[in-house]
Design an enzyme around this catalytic site. Structure first.
Site, short mmCIF file in Angstrom:
data_model
loop_
_atom_site.label_atom_id
_atom_site.label_comp_id
_atom_site.label_asym_id
_atom_site.label_seq_id
_atom_site.Cartn_x
_atom_site.Cartn_y
_atom_site.Cartn_z
N ARG A 34 -6.02 2.82 -15.62
CA ARG A 34 -6.14 3.47 -14.31
C ARG A 34 -6.87 4.83 -14.35
O ARG A 34 -7.69 5.10 -13.47
CB ARG A 34 -4.77 3.61 -13.63
CG ARG A 34 -4.08 2.25 -13.41
CD ARG A 34 -2.86 2.35 -12.50
NE ARG A 34 -3.25 2.61 -11.13
CZ ARG A 34 -3.16 3.77 -10.55
NH1 ARG A 34 -2.67 4.80 -11.19
NH2 ARG A 34 -3.57 3.92 -9.30
N TYR A 84 0.61 -1.63 -12.20
CA TYR A 84 -0.80 -1.77 -12.55
C TYR A 84 -1.12 -1.18 -13.93
O TYR A 84 -2.21 -0.65 -14.14
CB TYR A 84 -1.70 -1.15 -11.47
CG TYR A 84 -1.48 -1.76 -10.11
CD1 TYR A 84 -1.88 -3.06 -9.82
CD2 TYR A 84 -0.81 -1.04 -9.10
CE1 TYR A 84 -1.65 -3.63 -8.58
CE2 TYR A 84 -0.59 -1.60 -7.86
CZ TYR A 84 -1.01 -2.90 -7.60
OH TYR A 84 -0.78 -3.46 -6.37
N CYS A 103 -12.89 3.66 -28.61
CA CYS A 103 -14.23 4.19 -28.85
C CYS A 103 -14.95 4.29 -27.53
O CYS A 103 -15.83 3.47 -27.21
CB CYS A 103 -14.98 3.26 -29.79
SG CYS A 103 -14.17 3.15 -31.35
N GLU A 104 -14.57 5.26 -26.75
CA GLU A 104 -15.01 5.35 -25.37
C GLU A 104 -14.69 6.78 -24.92
O GLU A 104 -13.51 7.15 -24.87
CB GLU A 104 -14.15 4.34 -24.59
CG GLU A 104 -14.60 3.89 -23.26
CD GLU A 104 -15.74 2.87 -23.30
OE1 GLU A 104 -16.65 3.09 -22.52
OE2 GLU A 104 -15.71 1.89 -24.09
N GLU A 125 4.54 -6.32 1.93
CA GLU A 125 4.19 -6.75 0.56
C GLU A 125 4.03 -5.58 -0.40
O GLU A 125 2.97 -5.41 -1.01
CB GLU A 125 2.82 -7.45 0.60
CG GLU A 125 2.82 -8.80 1.19
CD GLU A 125 1.41 -9.40 1.27
OE1 GLU A 125 1.35 -10.62 1.40
OE2 GLU A 125 0.41 -8.65 1.22
N PRO A 126 5.06 -4.74 -0.56
CA PRO A 126 4.88 -3.61 -1.48
C PRO A 126 4.83 -4.05 -2.93
O PRO A 126 5.57 -4.96 -3.33
CB PRO A 126 6.12 -2.75 -1.23
CG PRO A 126 7.14 -3.69 -0.66
CD PRO A 126 6.39 -4.80 0.02
N TYR A 155 -9.98 4.70 -11.95
CA TYR A 155 -9.81 5.36 -10.64
C TYR A 155 -9.64 6.87 -10.72
O TYR A 155 -9.22 7.50 -9.75
CB TYR A 155 -8.55 4.83 -9.93
CG TYR A 155 -8.32 3.36 -9.99
CD1 TYR A 155 -9.21 2.46 -9.43
CD2 TYR A 155 -7.16 2.86 -10.59
CE1 TYR A 155 -8.97 1.10 -9.48
CE2 TYR A 155 -6.91 1.49 -10.64
CZ TYR A 155 -7.83 0.62 -10.09
OH TYR A 155 -7.57 -0.73 -10.14
N GLY A 183 0.78 -1.23 0.00
CA GLY A 183 0.00 0.00 0.00
C GLY A 183 0.81 1.28 0.00
O GLY A 183 0.23 2.37 -0.08
#
Ligand code: LLP
Length: 419
Positions: free
Chosen positions: A318, A378, A349-350, A278-279, A322, A236
């Site tokens: 992303r 990510y 197309c969005e 756990e990075p 987000y 995190g």
């Protein structure tokens, strides 16, 4: 002037490999792994670090981690397969997931992964059965949903009470699940895990979660005379996507957490459990950039200028998922005055396929190379083939030298699974 990234001329890279192109710096990744050794592993005894593979899972990344002495967190048979295919040591792998399939659990037990993080008490029954048949003991951690809500995008929060992840922080549920784990002959309950959320710029939620776990440990001590060997505090740790992000240094983030766990163990007269981190994003996020070629430039008088690039939400979902923010430069006009405010549009197309709203750049022209920064985490791992756009290749840089680590997907490969 051309924009250079870790010793490489990005315009030359775009010419050599084409665009869109992911570029990653091994130097940066190694630097981050070494910082973990310096400010965590060497500083505190009985500690372990694993890279969260979901951020960037490729064979080459697994090879780098192996060389740098870090473990790996996987969340699927696919990630596990990737690691095992390059000889990543199974005992340094932690297997996560809120709904692991039977075949994935079989694969995990058979390959001898170091830890399985159990998300639900029903999973204990399945692991017990598989381990019994294999005549081994499976080492597990129980993932707890500590019920804290960090300030980050709601899709990146994982440790709140109303979450699909982890065992609820309720005495009756916890007592039942721990009792079950302790009663199974082929399950060794090593300890507990939490992961509160992602892109956290401070450690407040981690500290609250440690408090929750300490309270739980006291109860377990009373209920079962049980004391955990391990506590896994998840990942995190936030990174700098834009100049506005001011993440805490790793050392400053972790040391109060270590202090809290140590103090609590001493007060309880017990040995401090091993601590695991756990990075994911923190190791690879700023190691990557994505290069695009600028195509059409649409100027809508008095409204907005759209600068379209040859990639978008398939290689970086992303921003649309987000509302993630990125910074970018025109690589072949690096250092030129920033004369225009534009919006960088993807080619899908969005309407939501916009990579960056309102960014200042030098006057853009078709054929310019745009470098979007901090795309190492990510992006490749969340990439998709929407609009049948092939996956871009990945080039790894080491001391200024480039090498291809993932090839560009071809049209034949795009349709190769379709019967
Ligand atoms: N451990 C566990 C159990 C996790 O679920 C995660 C991330 C991590 C570690 C690593 O978190 P990190 O250090 O990378 O923040 N797709 C989203 C992020 C989702 C993260 C999910 N779990 C994004 O693009 O921001």
């Amino acid at each position: 002037m051309n924009y250079r990234f870790y010793g490489a001329d990005t315009v030359e890279l775009a010419k050599k490999y084409g665009t869109p192109l992911y570029v990653m710096s091994e130097d940066f990744i190694v630097e981050r792994c070494r910082e973990i050794h310096e400010s965590f592993l060497k500083k505190y005894e009985n500690t372990y670090a694993v890279f969260a593979g979901k951020a960037f899972c490729t064979k080459e990344m697994c090879r780098i981690l192996k060389r740098e002495g870090l473990g790996l967190d996987v969340v699927s048979g696919g990630e596990l397969y990737t690691a095992l295919s390059v000889g990543f040591p199974a005992d340094k792998i932690i297997f996560h997931g809120n709904n692991k399939t039977l075949s994935e659990l079989n694969m995990a037990v058979e390959s001898g992964v170091g830890r399985i993080v159990v998300d639900h008490d029903m999973e204990l029954d399945i692991i017990q059965k598989i381990a019994e048949e294999a005549k081994i003991d499976a080492s597990v951690l129980l993932r707890i949903a500590p019920g804290v809500d960090p300030h980050t995008h709601r899709y990146m929060v994982t440790g709140q009470a109303d979450s699909k992840f982890g065992i609820p922080n309720k005495d009756a549920v916890l007592r039942h699940t721990v009792q079950k784990a302790l009663s199974f002959n082929n399950i060794e309950l090593k300890g507990f895990h939490f992961h509160v959320g992602s892109q956290l710029l401070d450690n407040a939620s981690h500290l609250k979660s440690v408090d929750v776990l300490c309270t739980l440990f006291d109860k377990l001590n009373q209920w079962f005379d049980y004391w955990p060997h391990e506590i896994n505090i998840g990942g995190g740790y936030g990174i700098k996507y834009t100049h506005e992000d001011q993440p805490e240094q790793l050392n400053a983030f972790i040391s109060p957490i270590m202090h809290k766990i140590t103090e609590f163990s001493e007060k309880s007269g017990k040995k401090r459990p091993a601590v695991i981190i756990e990075p994911g994003r923190w190791i690879v996020g700023e190691a990557g950039i994505t290069l695009y070629t600028i195509g059409y430039i649409k100027r809508i008088p008095d409204i907005r200028t759209y600068v379209s690039v040859d990639g978008g939400m398939p290689d970086n979902p992303r921003p649309s998922l987000y509302q993630a923010r990125y910074e970018a430069v025109i690589a072949n006009k690096y250092g030129d005055p920033l004369t225009e405010k534009v919006t960088i549009a993807g080619r899908c197309c969005e309407s939501g396929d916009v990579l960056i709203w309102d960014i200042e750049i030098p006057e853009p022209e078709p054929g310019d190379i745009l470098a979007v920064k901090a795309t190492g985490a990510y992006n490749y791992s969340m990439a998709n083939n929407y609009n049948k756009l092939p996956f871009p290749p990945i080039v790894m840089l080491k001391k200024g030298k480039d090498r291809l680590i993932v090839e560009r997907q071809t049209y034949e490969q795009l349709v190769s699974r379709e019967l």
